[in-house]
Design an enzyme around this catalytic site. Structure first.
Site, PDB file in Angstrom:
ATOM      1  N   CYS A 167       1.277  12.444   1.171  1.00 48.27           N
ATOM      2  CA  CYS A 167       1.372  11.191   0.412  1.00 48.27           C
ATOM      3  C   CYS A 167       0.387  11.129  -0.753  1.00 48.27           C
ATOM      4  O   CYS A 167       0.586  10.368  -1.701  1.00 48.27           O
ATOM      5  CB  CYS A 167       1.158   9.992   1.332  1.00 48.27           C
ATOM      6  SG  CYS A 167       2.339   9.908   2.677  1.00 48.27           S
ATOM      7  N   HIS A 170      -0.138   3.907  -3.338  1.00 42.01           N
ATOM      8  CA  HIS A 170       0.895   4.566  -2.532  1.00 42.01           C
ATOM      9  C   HIS A 170       1.537   3.498  -1.657  1.00 42.01           C
ATOM     10  O   HIS A 170       0.842   2.678  -1.054  1.00 42.01           O
ATOM     11  CB  HIS A 170       0.247   5.651  -1.674  1.00 42.01           C
ATOM     12  CG  HIS A 170       1.140   6.183  -0.617  1.00 42.01           C
ATOM     13  ND1 HIS A 170       2.435   6.583  -0.875  1.00 42.01           N
ATOM     14  CD2 HIS A 170       0.952   6.365   0.719  1.00 42.01           C
ATOM     15  CE1 HIS A 170       2.987   6.990   0.255  1.00 42.01           C
ATOM     16  NE2 HIS A 170       2.116   6.862   1.231  1.00 42.01           N
ATOM     17  N   ASN A 204       8.276   4.201   2.350  1.00 36.53           N
ATOM     18  CA  ASN A 204       7.261   5.218   2.045  1.00 36.53           C
ATOM     19  C   ASN A 204       7.958   6.496   1.588  1.00 36.53           C
ATOM     20  O   ASN A 204       8.570   7.188   2.405  1.00 36.53           O
ATOM     21  CB  ASN A 204       6.410   5.471   3.285  1.00 36.53           C
ATOM     22  CG  ASN A 204       5.276   6.465   3.037  1.00 36.53           C
ATOM     23  OD1 ASN A 204       5.244   7.151   2.016  1.00 36.53           O
ATOM     24  ND2 ASN A 204       4.341   6.532   3.973  1.00 36.53           N
TER      25      ASN A 204
HETATM   26  N1  ACO Z   1      10.541  -1.655  16.010  1.00 35.05           N
HETATM   27  C1  ACO Z   1      10.153  -2.434  17.028  1.00 35.05           C
HETATM   28  N2  ACO Z   1       9.019  -2.199  17.729  1.00 35.05           N
HETATM   29  C2  ACO Z   1       8.280  -1.140  17.382  1.00 35.05           C
HETATM   30  C3  ACO Z   1       8.640  -0.286  16.336  1.00 35.05           C
HETATM   31  C4  ACO Z   1       9.827  -0.575  15.646  1.00 35.05           C
HETATM   32  N3  ACO Z   1      10.262   0.175  14.605  1.00 35.05           N
HETATM   33  N4  ACO Z   1       7.700   0.682  16.214  1.00 35.05           N
HETATM   34  C5  ACO Z   1       6.778   0.432  17.168  1.00 35.05           C
HETATM   35  N5  ACO Z   1       7.125  -0.662  17.863  1.00 35.05           N
HETATM   36  C6  ACO Z   1       6.405  -1.271  18.986  1.00 35.05           C
HETATM   37  C7  ACO Z   1       5.507  -0.286  19.713  1.00 35.05           C
HETATM   38  O1  ACO Z   1       6.265   0.454  20.646  1.00 35.05           O
HETATM   39  C8  ACO Z   1       4.520  -1.218  20.346  1.00 35.05           C
HETATM   40  O2  ACO Z   1       5.120  -1.760  21.494  1.00 35.05           O
HETATM   41  P1  ACO Z   1       4.221  -2.016  22.836  1.00 35.05           P
HETATM   42  O3  ACO Z   1       3.181  -3.007  22.412  1.00 35.05           O
HETATM   43  O4  ACO Z   1       5.238  -2.553  23.780  1.00 35.05           O
HETATM   44  O5  ACO Z   1       3.669  -0.674  23.193  1.00 35.05           O
HETATM   45  C9  ACO Z   1       4.371  -2.337  19.340  1.00 35.05           C
HETATM   46  O6  ACO Z   1       5.507  -2.252  18.473  1.00 35.05           O
HETATM   47  C10 ACO Z   1       3.098  -2.243  18.492  1.00 35.05           C
HETATM   48  O7  ACO Z   1       2.949  -0.914  18.036  1.00 35.05           O
HETATM   49  P2  ACO Z   1       1.771  -0.520  17.089  1.00 35.05           P
HETATM   50  O8  ACO Z   1       1.902   0.945  16.763  1.00 35.05           O
HETATM   51  O9  ACO Z   1       0.470  -0.988  17.632  1.00 35.05           O
HETATM   52  O10 ACO Z   1       2.127  -1.392  15.814  1.00 35.05           O
HETATM   53  P3  ACO Z   1       1.333  -1.554  14.461  1.00 35.05           P
HETATM   54  O11 ACO Z   1       1.093  -2.975  14.185  1.00 35.05           O
HETATM   55  O12 ACO Z   1       0.170  -0.615  14.367  1.00 35.05           O
HETATM   56  O13 ACO Z   1       2.423  -1.088  13.404  1.00 35.05           O
HETATM   57  C11 ACO Z   1       2.873   0.831  12.023  1.00 35.05           C
HETATM   58  C12 ACO Z   1       2.918   0.226  13.413  1.00 35.05           C
HETATM   59  C13 ACO Z   1       3.798   0.021  11.152  1.00 35.05           C
HETATM   60  C14 ACO Z   1       3.331   2.267  12.099  1.00 35.05           C
HETATM   61  C15 ACO Z   1       1.442   0.747  11.468  1.00 35.05           C
HETATM   62  O14 ACO Z   1       0.516   1.238  12.402  1.00 35.05           O
HETATM   63  C16 ACO Z   1       1.295   1.518  10.183  1.00 35.05           C
HETATM   64  O15 ACO Z   1       1.888   1.192   9.184  1.00 35.05           O
HETATM   65  N6  ACO Z   1       0.419   2.517  10.179  1.00 35.05           N
HETATM   66  C17 ACO Z   1       0.179   3.285   8.994  1.00 35.05           C
HETATM   67  C18 ACO Z   1       0.958   4.478   9.080  1.00 35.05           C
HETATM   68  C19 ACO Z   1       1.608   4.850   7.792  1.00 35.05           C
HETATM   69  O16 ACO Z   1       1.998   4.066   6.979  1.00 35.05           O
HETATM   70  N7  ACO Z   1       1.762   6.142   7.668  1.00 35.05           N
HETATM   71  C20 ACO Z   1       2.452   6.674   6.574  1.00 35.05           C
HETATM   72  C21 ACO Z   1       1.826   7.909   6.101  1.00 35.05           C
HETATM   73  S1  ACO Z   1       0.133   7.728   5.785  1.00 35.05           S
HETATM   74  C22 ACO Z   1       0.108   6.733   4.578  1.00 35.05           C
HETATM   75  O17 ACO Z   1       1.008   6.813   3.791  1.00 35.05           O
HETATM   76  C23 ACO Z   1      -1.009   5.828   4.504  1.00 35.05           C
END
Ligand code: ACO
Length: 325
Positions: free
Chosen positions: A115, A252, A282
């Site tokens: 990224c 980004h 993304n």
């Molecule tokens: N739909 C519904 N529920 C979901 C989904 C989905 N697509 N994905 C995860 N969940 C659930 C999980 O299973 C979890 O359930 P549980 O509590 O029963 O176990 C719950 O949602 C919470 O999951 P978390 O991973 O804690 O959710 P979070 O608020 O952290 O959001 C996310 C997840 C969106 C991936 C976030 O952590 C994020 O954006 N992280 C950054 C990662 C990123 O953007 N990476 C891209 C590359 S790096 C970069 O570009 C910066």
């Protein structure tokens, strides 16, 4: 003192025709539009056609950037493609783009910083252009992240999309001050010890397969806010700029909450932050030039203004670049 600056003289982008909404995804994976919008800000993403490789997206963006700069393919002496989804293991996607647009023999290669790839590639181009080794460089971010998805994994497959953005970089005379047109300052970082937070579980020298993207999302999230804020501060210092002097932040586009977290940490004015994550999701190395092009095309970013690009991605890699358009 007269210095050679690397200036962005043209910008272009391309998105594949097919749009996939959150509701489309919810038909085959356990998710919802509400969850995706609330946690990420993403509403839709574009997806390349089966017979449309990354180089095709890159070509479309490159031709628009060349037209914007008033240049043609015959002027191009260097092509750098930032991509983590190349057409083939080799040759470089940049070489394929060179052949497709009919650019003459020159310097062509890919940069792999996921990224952060576009910011890294821009810094490489700066080295060539500022040293007189290139007079007209194409720097392209092009990705088909949907090819890396495990469509059963709701924690990743809802986050990514396909697209390409490109800039033309040419030398311009400057005075060595922050008033110059061109690239003014960079900050680039990587920490390979965090590689397991975000990676693809395949490769030619391991599994012999392409593999799928794997991510510990909430850990990446925490690193992203801290690292990106640091990179912005360092890039501004390198450019001799106060953060308040930046007219536009083009982050980004991974997650609206990461962008907001960085903004809150640094006290950025929300009106200065360009957001395209809702429409593009993304697109990894393509996301910054896609957002930059969108904000130039709609008249927000104007010639002479100071723009700050920032990113973090797999590696982990992160970085920022300040420039005057
Ligand atoms: N739909 C519904 N529920 C979901 C989904 C989905 N697509 N994905 C995860 N969940 C659930 C999980 O299973 C979890 O359930 P549980 O509590 O029963 O176990 C719950 O949602 C919470 O999951 P978390 O991973 O804690 O959710 P979070 O608020 O952290 O959001 C996310 C997840 C969106 C991936 C976030 O952590 C994020 O954006 N992280 C950054 C990662 C990123 O953007 N990476 C891209 C590359 S790096 C970069 O570009 C910066």
């Amino acid at each position: 003192m007269s210095v050679v600056r690397s200036a962005i003289t043209g910008v272009g982008s391309y998105l594949p025709e097919k749009i996939v909404t959150n509701d489309d995804l919810a038909k085959f994976v356990d998710t919802s539009d509400e969850w995706i919008v609330e946690r990420t800000g993403i509403r839709q993403r574009h997806q390349a056609a089966d017979d449309q490789p990354t180089s095709d997206l890159a070509v479309e963006a490159a031709l628009k950037a060349l037209a914007d700069a008033g240049r043609s393919a015959s002027d191009v002496d260097m092509i750098i493609v930032a991509t983590t989804t190349p057409d083939s293991t080799f040759p470089a996607t940049a070489a394929i783009v060179q052949a497709k647009i009919g650019a003459p023999v020159g310097i062509v290669f890919d940069v792999q910083a996921v990224c952060s790839g576009f910011v890294y590639a821009l810094s490489v181009a700066d080295g060539f252009v500022a040293r007189g080794l290139s007079k007209c460089a194409l720097v392209i971010g092009a990705e088909e992240m949907t090819r890396l998805m495990d469509w059963q994994d709701r924690t990743t497959c809802v986050l990514f999309g396909d697209g390409a953005g490109a800039v033309v970089v040419e030398p311009r005379e400057g005075q060595g001050t922050k008033a110059d047109q061109g690239l003014l300052g960079f900050a680039l970082r990587a920490d390979g010890s965090k590689k397991d937070l975000l990676y693809v579980d395949g490769g030619p020298a391991t599994t012999g397969t392409v593999g799928h993207l794997r991510m510990l999302g909430n850990q990446v999230f925490r690193h992203a806010v801290v690292n990106i804020a640091e990179a912005i501060t360092l890039a501004c210092e390198a450019a001799g700029l106060e953060i308040a002097e930046v007219d536009w932040f083009v982050p980004h586009q991974a997650n609206q909450r990461i962008i907001k977290g960085v903004g809150d940490r640094l006290g950025l004015d929300e009106d200065k932050v360009v957001l395209t994550v809702a429409q593009h999701a993304n697109t990894s190395a393509a996301s910054i030039p896609l957002a930059l092009d969108a904000a130039i095309r709609d008249g927000r970013i104007k010639r002479g203004e100071v723009v700050l690009l920032e990113a973090m991605g797999g590696g982990l890699t992160w970085g920022a670049c300040a420039f005057r358009l």
